[in-house]
Design an enzyme around this catalytic site. Structure first.
Site, PDB file in Angstrom:
ATOM      1  N   HIS A  55      45.138  39.272  27.022  1.00  0.00           N
ATOM      2  CA  HIS A  55      43.801  38.949  27.203  1.00  0.00           C
ATOM      3  C   HIS A  55      43.003  40.331  27.210  1.00  0.00           C
ATOM      4  O   HIS A  55      43.614  41.206  27.231  1.00  0.00           O
ATOM      5  CB  HIS A  55      43.303  38.278  28.517  1.00  0.00           C
ATOM      6  CG  HIS A  55      43.724  38.886  29.718  1.00  0.00           C
ATOM      7  ND1 HIS A  55      44.576  38.579  30.533  1.00  0.00           N
ATOM      8  CD2 HIS A  55      43.449  40.233  30.348  1.00  0.00           C
ATOM      9  CE1 HIS A  55      45.088  39.400  31.502  1.00  0.00           C
ATOM     10  NE2 HIS A  55      44.382  40.286  31.278  1.00  0.00           N
TER      11      HIS A  55
HETATM   12  C1  T46 Z   1      45.445  42.396  33.542  1.00  0.00           C
HETATM   13  C2  T46 Z   1      46.831  42.064  33.805  1.00  0.00           C
HETATM   14  C3  T46 Z   1      47.527  43.668  33.532  1.00  0.00           C
HETATM   15  C4  T46 Z   1      43.253  36.620  41.265  1.00  0.00           C
HETATM   16  O1  T46 Z   1      42.748  35.490  42.071  1.00  0.00           O
HETATM   17  N1  T46 Z   1      42.755  38.060  41.748  1.00  0.00           N
HETATM   18  C5  T46 Z   1      43.045  39.046  40.944  1.00  0.00           C
HETATM   19  O2  T46 Z   1      42.584  40.122  41.377  1.00  0.00           O
HETATM   20  C6  T46 Z   1      43.844  38.886  39.867  1.00  0.00           C
HETATM   21  C7  T46 Z   1      44.206  40.109  39.232  1.00  0.00           C
HETATM   22  C8  T46 Z   1      44.566  37.580  39.693  1.00  0.00           C
HETATM   23  N2  T46 Z   1      44.179  36.452  40.397  1.00  0.00           N
HETATM   24  C9  T46 Z   1      44.494  35.090  39.947  1.00  0.00           C
HETATM   25  C10 T46 Z   1      43.950  34.466  38.937  1.00  0.00           C
HETATM   26  C11 T46 Z   1      45.313  33.895  38.299  1.00  0.00           C
HETATM   27  O3  T46 Z   1      45.135  32.572  39.058  1.00  0.00           O
HETATM   28  O4  T46 Z   1      46.087  35.342  39.816  1.00  0.00           O
HETATM   29  C12 T46 Z   1      46.641  34.499  38.867  1.00  0.00           C
HETATM   30  C13 T46 Z   1      47.198  35.451  37.811  1.00  0.00           C
HETATM   31  O5  T46 Z   1      46.232  36.172  37.171  1.00  0.00           O
HETATM   32  P1  T46 Z   1      46.594  36.327  35.595  1.00  0.00           P
HETATM   33  O6  T46 Z   1      47.120  35.094  34.824  1.00  0.00           O
HETATM   34  O7  T46 Z   1      45.285  36.835  35.102  1.00  0.00           O
HETATM   35  O8  T46 Z   1      47.562  37.498  35.332  1.00  0.00           O
HETATM   36  P2  T46 Z   1      48.063  38.364  34.175  1.00  0.00           P
HETATM   37  O9  T46 Z   1      49.192  39.166  34.731  1.00  0.00           O
HETATM   38  O10 T46 Z   1      48.163  37.879  33.028  1.00  0.00           O
HETATM   39  O11 T46 Z   1      46.886  39.699  34.300  1.00  0.00           O
HETATM   40  C14 T46 Z   1      46.792  40.508  35.353  1.00  0.00           C
HETATM   41  C15 T46 Z   1      45.165  40.717  35.497  1.00  0.00           C
HETATM   42  O12 T46 Z   1      44.587  39.392  35.748  1.00  0.00           O
HETATM   43  C16 T46 Z   1      44.587  41.421  34.298  1.00  0.00           C
HETATM   44  O13 T46 Z   1      43.391  41.777  34.623  1.00  0.00           O
HETATM   45  O14 T46 Z   1      44.864  43.204  32.874  1.00  0.00           O
HETATM   46  O15 T46 Z   1      47.155  41.686  35.059  1.00  0.00           O
END
Ligand code: T46
Length: 139
Positions: A55
């Site tokens: 993303h």
């Molecule tokens: C990025 C990469 C490197 C939260 O509730 N609060 C938070 O601060 C974060 C980061 C995530 N979440 C929740 C949202 C989703 O339900 O955690 C779950 C997994 O998040 P996401 O699918 O966005 O995870 P990644 O690893 O794909 O992405 C994360 C960060 O979201 C993003 O900013 O750059 O790590």
């Protein structure tokens, strides 16, 4: 996204480290070591053989640090791509807004620490690649 950024705006930053006979200590302080104020910290760990991220962010800046093990970070600005294998706890990768990022190949036991410039905001994410490209074309 407010201004066009490129993968060349993203770079490795050396993190201060102090060493003595007891090992290493690294430190990141607001206003001294990185070009944004840290508002949030999170970390990725026990990642199986999958990619994370995939993303872009509209405003968020981040510093990614492999505090343990290694992780491959692939960045894409819509035109060029750049990859870094993060594997040193004393180096962080600065990722600017408007960059499509994917984290892959987490080594066993790796931990990727993320220092973020903003609080969590689901509206700051662009999760569809086509939308990302469309937004870039408007800039
Ligand atoms: C990025 C990469 C490197 C939260 O509730 N609060 C938070 O601060 C974060 C980061 C995530 N979440 C929740 C949202 C989703 O339900 O955690 C779950 C997994 O998040 P996401 O699918 O966005 O995870 P990644 O690893 O794909 O992405 C994360 C960060 O979201 C993003 O900013 O750059 O790590």
């Amino acid at each position: 996204m407010s201004a066009k950024t490129t993968v060349n705006d993203c770079k490795l930053i050396d993190i201060r480290r102090y060493t003595d006979s007891r090992g290493y200590l690294s430190v990141v302080e607001n206003g001294i070591d990185i070009p944004f104020e840290i508002k949030r910290i999170y970390y990725l760990y026990m990642v199986p053989e999958v990619a994370r991220g995939a993303h872009a962010h509209k405003a968020l800046q981040q510093l990614l640090i492999a505090t343990s093990g290694s992780v491959e970070v692939i960045m894409d600005d819509g035109q060029d791509k750049k990859s870094f294998n993060l594997n040193r706890p004393y180096q962080g990768l600065l990722v600017k807004p408007g960059i499509w990022r994917t984290l892959d190949d987490f080594s066993s036991g790796s931990v990727c620490l993320v220092l973020a410039s903003e609080k969590y905001d689901a509206d700051d994410y662009i999760r569809e690649y086509e939308e990302f490209i469309k937004n870039i074309k408007k800039l």
